[in-house]
Design an enzyme around this catalytic site. Structure first.
Site, PDB file in Angstrom:
ATOM      1  N   VAL A   1      64.466  59.046  56.903  1.00  0.00           N
ATOM      2  CA  VAL A   1      65.636  59.574  57.610  1.00  0.00           C
ATOM      3  C   VAL A   1      65.900  61.030  57.239  1.00  0.00           C
ATOM      4  CG1 VAL A   1      68.137  59.341  57.931  1.00  0.00           C
ATOM      5  CG2 VAL A   1      66.687  57.296  57.856  1.00  0.00           C
TER       6      VAL A   1
ATOM      7  N   GLY B   1      53.778  44.837  53.625  1.00  0.00           N
ATOM      8  CA  GLY B   1      52.514  44.470  53.015  1.00  0.00           C
ATOM      9  C   GLY B   1      51.391  44.295  54.013  1.00  0.00           C
TER      10      GLY B   1
ATOM     11  N   GLY C   1      50.274  41.837  56.011  1.00  0.00           N
ATOM     12  CA  GLY C   1      50.594  41.310  57.333  1.00  0.00           C
ATOM     13  C   GLY C   1      51.336  42.314  58.180  1.00  0.00           C
TER      14      GLY C   1
ATOM     15  N   ASP D   1      52.613  42.768  45.073  1.00  0.00           N
ATOM     16  CA  ASP D   1      51.287  42.256  44.714  1.00  0.00           C
ATOM     17  C   ASP D   1      50.259  43.358  44.477  1.00  0.00           C
ATOM     18  OD1 ASP D   1      52.403  39.741  45.162  1.00  0.00           O
ATOM     19  OD2 ASP D   1      51.740  39.706  47.241  1.00  0.00           O
TER      20      ASP D   1
ATOM     21  N   MET E   1      54.098  36.267  39.928  1.00  0.00           N
ATOM     22  CA  MET E   1      53.731  36.284  41.338  1.00  0.00           C
ATOM     23  C   MET E   1      52.506  37.174  41.521  1.00  0.00           C
ATOM     24  SD  MET E   1      57.582  36.449  42.981  1.00  0.00           S
ATOM     25  CE  MET E   1      57.148  35.962  44.659  1.00  0.00           C
TER      26      MET E   1
ATOM     27  N   ARG F   1      50.250  36.385  44.479  1.00  0.00           N
ATOM     28  CA  ARG F   1      49.350  35.656  45.386  1.00  0.00           C
ATOM     29  C   ARG F   1      47.963  35.529  44.757  1.00  0.00           C
ATOM     30  NH1 ARG F   1      50.000  37.583  51.505  1.00  0.00           N
ATOM     31  NH2 ARG F   1      49.209  39.540  50.656  1.00  0.00           N
TER      32      ARG F   1
ATOM     33  N   ALA G   1      50.912  40.303  25.726  1.00  0.00           N
ATOM     34  CA  ALA G   1      50.599  38.878  25.830  1.00  0.00           C
ATOM     35  C   ALA G   1      49.328  38.590  25.032  1.00  0.00           C
ATOM     36  CB  ALA G   1      50.405  38.492  27.287  1.00  0.00           C
TER      37      ALA G   1
ATOM     38  N   GLN H   1      61.065  38.910  40.291  1.00  0.00           N
ATOM     39  CA  GLN H   1      60.094  40.007  40.363  1.00  0.00           C
ATOM     40  C   GLN H   1      60.206  40.810  41.653  1.00  0.00           C
ATOM     41  OE1 GLN H   1      56.083  38.239  38.916  1.00  0.00           O
ATOM     42  NE2 GLN H   1      57.509  36.518  39.102  1.00  0.00           N
ATOM     43  N   ARG H   2      60.792  40.199  42.696  1.00  0.00           N
ATOM     44  CA  ARG H   2      60.904  40.894  43.980  1.00  0.00           C
ATOM     45  C   ARG H   2      62.256  41.554  44.190  1.00  0.00           C
ATOM     46  NH1 ARG H   2      58.215  37.385  48.682  1.00  0.00           N
ATOM     47  NH2 ARG H   2      60.177  37.840  49.707  1.00  0.00           N
TER      48      ARG H   2
END
Length: 326
Positions: A24, A102, A104, A129, A176, A178, A193, A257-258
């Site tokens: 914008v 993403g 798609g 992702d 997450m 995928r 970790a 996470q999103r």
């Protein structure tokens, strides 16, 4: 170019609002009128379009999610739905469209760009992702990694503090992503970790179990980070408990996470991409995606935006002793 529109589609990602803000504001600098489209491609088909200006997008960069809202559209997958979408754009005299989303969503942008040559379409990769080929990073990925890293920090505190003489303390945290392990890899490294398990690598379950046994023998605690895309992710913790003979404390971070406030990295990334998208439309470009290559912001053909495997080589060279796969 006098009029453009912007939409967000598919799964939301922190930083989408910063990209909208940049579109914008850059368009305003160039004297281009901007319209917002609510609820992605479905909103486009339903003619949910309204004018946007710099005042309406002021202060949105710090907000998670997307002020335009997002959705997935089965109708847009049909030829009739896409034809209706083009008709709506033309009825508003829209000459250019910015699609933020993403794989798609970007595939939808690619198809839409071929429907009418008079409407230019530019995509901006936004997905936690980080699985979009052609760009090193996508909007939202850094924030998701930050959420996971902070969760690991908290879990590591209690894992290191409380010890028992008869039972190892084992923690398993699912991320997450995928079919891709980008979040697990980078957050696992940053959050220290003990073991990271991703879908891209392949190891036997027995080898994973043996590696965990080695870790708990050495220090009596183990923090495991694993991607949702690994084999039998739903039963992973149960299988571990059965083989190890120890309780495994499970944490599912899920949609944390999103959501949430985007990091400065995601905000700046989104702002740079939004500006470049408008510049590309102004230059008459179409069927392209804004991509990050090193420190540069470039355009790539939307034909190249298929789901990418990512390249972990650099990280694996440093931390390959911590990474396995299932």
């Amino acid at each position: 170019m006098k009029r453009i529109a912007v939409l967000t589609s598919g799964g939301d990602a922190p930083g989408m609002n910063a990209a909208i803000n940049a579109v914008v504001n850059k368009a305003d600098d160039l004297g281009i009128e901007v319209f917002g489209i609510s609820r992605g491609y479905q909103g486009l088909i339903n003619n949910e379009i309204y004018p946007l200006n710099t005042k309406k997008v002021q202060g949105i960069c710090r907000k998670g999610g997307t002020v335009l809202e997002t959705a997935r559209s089965q109708e847009f997958r049909t030829k009739e739905g896409r034809k209706k979408a083009v008709e709506v754009l033309k009825s508003h005299k829209i000459e250019g469209l910015v699609v933020i989303g993403g794989n798609g969503s970007l595939n939808g942008a690619k198809v839409l760009s071929k429907m009418d040559s008079e409407i230019k379409v530019i995509g901006i990769p936004a997905s936690i992702d980080n699985d979009i080929s052609g760009s090193d990073f996508s909007i939202g990925f850094n924030t998701a990694c930050d959420v996971v890293t902070k969760a690991l920090d908290n879990i590591k505190d209690t894992a290191l503090s409380f010890h028992t003489s008869n039972e190892a303390r084992i923690f398993a945290v699912e991320t997450m992503g995928r079919e891709r392990g980008w979040i697990s890899i980078l957050a696992g490294i940053a959050g220290e970790a003990d073991l990271v398990i991703v879908p891209e690598k392949r190891s036997s379950f027995a080898k994973v179990v043996n590696r965990i046994k080695e870790i708990i023998k050495a220090k009596n605690d183990c923090v495991i980070l694993f991607s949702e895309g690994i084999t039998n992710a739903d039963n992973f913790v149960d299988q571990l408990e059965a083989k190890l003979g120890h309780r495994v404390r499970s944490t599912l971070l899920g949609f944390q996470q999103r959501g949430g406030v985007p990091t400065i990295t995601d905000r700046i990334l989104a702002l740079r991409m939004g500006v470049k998208a408008v510049e590309s439309l102004k230059a008459g470009e179409s069927a392209k995606m804004i991509a990050i290559k090193g420190d540069s912001v470039k355009t790539e053909l939307l034909e190249n935006n298929d789901i990418g495997t990512g390249s972990y080589d650099y990280y694996l060279d440093m931390f390959k002793h911590k990474v396995m796969g299932l």
